[in-house]
Write an enzyme that holds these catalytic residues in place. Sequence first.
Site, mmCIF file in Angstrom:
data_model
loop_
_atom_site.group_PDB
_atom_site.id
_atom_site.type_symbol
_atom_site.label_atom_id
_atom_site.label_comp_id
_atom_site.label_asym_id
_atom_site.label_seq_id
_atom_site.Cartn_x
_atom_site.Cartn_y
_atom_site.Cartn_z
ATOM 1 N N SER A 149 0.831 -1.210 0.000
ATOM 2 C CA SER A 149 0.000 0.000 0.000
ATOM 3 C C SER A 149 0.865 1.260 0.000
ATOM 4 O O SER A 149 0.592 2.221 -0.735
ATOM 5 C CB SER A 149 -0.961 0.005 1.197
ATOM 6 O OG SER A 149 -0.279 -0.223 2.404
ATOM 7 N N HIS A 191 -2.223 -8.779 1.936
ATOM 8 C CA HIS A 191 -1.840 -7.532 2.631
ATOM 9 C C HIS A 191 -2.959 -7.183 3.639
ATOM 10 O O HIS A 191 -3.316 -8.012 4.470
ATOM 11 C CB HIS A 191 -1.585 -6.460 1.560
ATOM 12 C CG HIS A 191 -0.947 -5.201 2.035
ATOM 13 N ND1 HIS A 191 -0.285 -5.073 3.223
ATOM 14 C CD2 HIS A 191 -0.876 -3.949 1.467
ATOM 15 C CE1 HIS A 191 0.171 -3.838 3.362
ATOM 16 N NE2 HIS A 191 -0.192 -3.128 2.311
ATOM 17 N N HIS A 228 5.390 -12.973 7.129
ATOM 18 C CA HIS A 228 5.647 -11.587 6.734
ATOM 19 C C HIS A 228 6.816 -11.547 5.761
ATOM 20 O O HIS A 228 7.729 -12.370 5.848
ATOM 21 C CB HIS A 228 5.963 -10.707 7.951
ATOM 22 C CG HIS A 228 5.774 -9.257 7.668
ATOM 23 N ND1 HIS A 228 6.764 -8.469 7.137
ATOM 24 C CD2 HIS A 228 4.679 -8.469 7.800
ATOM 25 C CE1 HIS A 228 6.288 -7.242 6.974
ATOM 26 N NE2 HIS A 228 5.025 -7.216 7.361
ATOM 27 N N ARG A 265 3.221 -5.180 16.616
ATOM 28 C CA ARG A 265 1.844 -4.669 16.530
ATOM 29 C C ARG A 265 0.872 -5.742 17.025
ATOM 30 O O ARG A 265 -0.170 -5.440 17.601
ATOM 31 C CB ARG A 265 1.525 -4.244 15.087
ATOM 32 C CG ARG A 265 2.456 -3.159 14.563
ATOM 33 C CD ARG A 265 2.289 -2.919 13.075
ATOM 34 N NE ARG A 265 2.559 -4.110 12.284
ATOM 35 C CZ ARG A 265 2.360 -4.208 10.975
ATOM 36 N NH1 ARG A 265 1.871 -3.174 10.294
ATOM 37 N NH2 ARG A 265 2.641 -5.321 10.331
ATOM 38 N N ASP A 274 -2.306 -8.568 11.613
ATOM 39 C CA ASP A 274 -3.702 -8.915 11.329
ATOM 40 C C ASP A 274 -4.211 -10.102 12.145
ATOM 41 O O ASP A 274 -5.409 -10.377 12.158
ATOM 42 C CB ASP A 274 -3.851 -9.224 9.829
ATOM 43 C CG ASP A 274 -3.451 -8.037 8.975
ATOM 44 O OD1 ASP A 274 -3.885 -6.917 9.305
ATOM 45 O OD2 ASP A 274 -2.711 -8.210 7.994
HETATM 46 N N1 CMX Z 1 0.627 -19.871 5.608
HETATM 47 C C1 CMX Z 1 1.036 -20.797 4.725
HETATM 48 N N2 CMX Z 1 2.100 -20.654 3.913
HETATM 49 C C2 CMX Z 1 2.814 -19.527 4.053
HETATM 50 C C3 CMX Z 1 2.488 -18.520 4.994
HETATM 51 C C4 CMX Z 1 1.328 -18.724 5.775
HETATM 52 N N3 CMX Z 1 0.906 -17.793 6.645
HETATM 53 N N4 CMX Z 1 3.383 -17.521 4.892
HETATM 54 C C5 CMX Z 1 4.238 -17.863 3.921
HETATM 55 N N5 CMX Z 1 3.892 -19.082 3.411
HETATM 56 C C6 CMX Z 1 4.507 -19.788 2.282
HETATM 57 C C7 CMX Z 1 4.404 -18.920 1.033
HETATM 58 O O1 CMX Z 1 3.104 -19.013 0.454
HETATM 59 C C8 CMX Z 1 5.489 -19.506 0.185
HETATM 60 O O2 CMX Z 1 5.053 -20.720 -0.354
HETATM 61 P P1 CMX Z 1 5.374 -21.177 -1.870
HETATM 62 O O3 CMX Z 1 6.869 -21.195 -1.933
HETATM 63 O O4 CMX Z 1 4.737 -22.510 -1.981
HETATM 64 O O5 CMX Z 1 4.795 -20.116 -2.758
HETATM 65 C C9 CMX Z 1 6.583 -19.814 1.215
HETATM 66 O O6 CMX Z 1 5.905 -19.943 2.486
HETATM 67 C C10 CMX Z 1 7.643 -18.749 1.351
HETATM 68 O O7 CMX Z 1 7.011 -17.505 1.605
HETATM 69 P P2 CMX Z 1 7.733 -16.393 2.510
HETATM 70 O O8 CMX Z 1 8.982 -15.988 1.794
HETATM 71 O O9 CMX Z 1 7.874 -16.871 3.897
HETATM 72 O O10 CMX Z 1 6.658 -15.228 2.529
HETATM 73 P P3 CMX Z 1 6.431 -14.063 1.461
HETATM 74 O O11 CMX Z 1 7.372 -12.950 1.758
HETATM 75 O O12 CMX Z 1 6.456 -14.586 0.079
HETATM 76 O O13 CMX Z 1 4.940 -13.632 1.785
HETATM 77 C C11 CMX Z 1 3.093 -13.083 3.132
HETATM 78 C C12 CMX Z 1 4.602 -12.899 2.925
HETATM 79 C C13 CMX Z 1 2.662 -12.114 4.219
HETATM 80 C C14 CMX Z 1 2.370 -12.744 1.839
HETATM 81 C C15 CMX Z 1 2.820 -14.546 3.552
HETATM 82 O O14 CMX Z 1 3.464 -14.821 4.765
HETATM 83 C C16 CMX Z 1 1.336 -14.861 3.675
HETATM 84 O O15 CMX Z 1 0.721 -15.199 2.667
HETATM 85 N N6 CMX Z 1 0.755 -14.738 4.900
HETATM 86 C C17 CMX Z 1 -0.688 -14.927 5.085
HETATM 87 C C18 CMX Z 1 -1.429 -13.667 4.664
HETATM 88 C C19 CMX Z 1 -1.216 -12.555 5.646
HETATM 89 O O16 CMX Z 1 -1.352 -12.707 6.855
HETATM 90 N N7 CMX Z 1 -0.929 -11.360 5.122
HETATM 91 C C20 CMX Z 1 -0.813 -10.140 5.946
HETATM 92 C C21 CMX Z 1 0.615 -9.622 6.053
HETATM 93 C C22 CMX Z 1 0.639 -8.343 6.875
HETATM 94 C C23 CMX Z 1 0.018 -7.203 6.128
HETATM 95 O O17 CMX Z 1 0.541 -6.793 5.083
HETATM 96 O O18 CMX Z 1 -1.066 -6.715 6.553
#
Ligand code: CMX
Length: 436
Positions: free
Chosen positions: A241, A271, A318, A327, A373
């Site tokens: 964002s 996000h 994250h 947070r 979140d």
């Molecule tokens: N549940 C399951 N799998 C997860 C995970 C979770 N909470 N977090 C990461 N992973 C997975 C990724 O999907 C990725 O899998 P693939 O290789 O199969 O694609 C792998 O672990 C590596 O990812 P990462 O490097 O640890 O995480 P990213 O930097 O790519 O992504 C985020 C970060 C936040 C998108 C991810 O942790 C996620 O999807 N979390 C759940 C959604 C969430 O809570 N988002 C809010 C974030 C805070 C905000 O911005 O408000």
Amino acid sequence: MDMLKQKFFEKASAQKAEIKALLKEHGSKVVGEVTLKQTFGGMRGVKSMVWDASNLDATEGIRFRGYNIPQLRELLPKVDGGKEPLPEGLFWLMLVGEVPTKEQVNWLSDEWEKRASVPEHTFKALEALSPDTHPMTQFSIAVLSMQTESVFAKRYAEGMSKHDYWDAAYEDTMNLVAKLPRVAAYIYRRTYHNGDHIEPRTDLDWAGNYAHMLGIDSEDFKSLMRLYLTIHADHEGGNASAHTVHLVGSTLSDAYYALSGGLNSLAGPLHGLANQEVIKWIFELVEKIGTTKPTKEQIAQYVQDTLDSGKVIPGYGHAVLRQPDPRFTAQREFAKEYIKDDDYVNIVWNLFEVVPDILGALGKVKNPWPNVDAHSGALLVHYGLKEYSYYTVLFGVSRALGVLANGCWSRAMGYPLERPKSVTSDWVRDFVKSES
Ligand code: CMX
């Protein structure tokens, strides 16, 4: 010129001169390398932007102008008898780098109250939307519809000098932030309370008035809103964002265009929308298991089932953080202090005990810990704000503080149009061949 604007002008002018000299001497120094993995992988860690209001450390979490969240809870001014920081104070800190006095924060509350009037056509634009339009869509449209009020756009059309961009950006920021609670509360009441709107109060602070217009008038909920709107305000510049606002603003689109764009990024489930996804997922857990008091074993099984069905665990993980999000911790502390024994809060705490081991065992998740979140929904449900599709709007109202304060700095510093380089897959193939 008002006192905040004067301070901002003085600080920004000094920094502009300093950075100009610094870049003249050191501009060609290398600050990092970019690997192919980063080029394909969402630019993680690429240092490509300056963002002064806050900075994110992977283990320590967010610091706003050097202050962490526990310090902000202690140092920022509060309402009389209140314990939570006023978001006005954080905005002041982010904009000029100084912790404001109580008087300065009171001045800012009054200033925003004076600028809070929302154009009639914005309400009409909202009324033209189908009532089942997602609240974030409504919010983004409402912000965009207020672009008619942009001082920046008007003055640009009149031939504003680039030396005055900072001034117009400041005016847009102050006006837009002031209007957000009214617009956001209007969306809530329109969507979930048959358009039974609540008039703003002139004696309340920005967050307290927002809580009032939502229709939840308890003092504890006002305290929660003050904390909530403070801790969600900024998370350095690279999150989707903030980066969107930065990118849109770099074209000299005004604050209304830029914030509306940023809200569209915030509305994604990876996000900001994760805050609605978390509580929705917890409601489904309760429904599936048939109790609001599931055991840790039942919770663990539910988490495993979610992963097995190819979904992420919302509220966990994250892109930068590698520890529990401060947070999250701040909200946990709030719950410990204000809320005694709430089933949904207990589920959130049990998830905290169960999820990290399960995610860690996958071997690929870089951060198995909860993010911001993971907790917010249970707190909102406790105070009666159960309509989770609305939650990301709350996040957006807060996020505006950080991204718009930074937008003022971008215009004051004269940062240019953002334009990174993309490459094609063919270029990558040739590059790899030539390297080996
Ligand atoms: N549940 C399951 N799998 C997860 C995970 C979770 N909470 N977090 C990461 N992973 C997975 C990724 O999907 C990725 O899998 P693939 O290789 O199969 O694609 C792998 O672990 C590596 O990812 P990462 O490097 O640890 O995480 P990213 O930097 O790519 O992504 C985020 C970060 C936040 C998108 C991810 O942790 C996620 O999807 N979390 C759940 C959604 C969430 O809570 N988002 C809010 C974030 C805070 C905000 O911005 O408000």
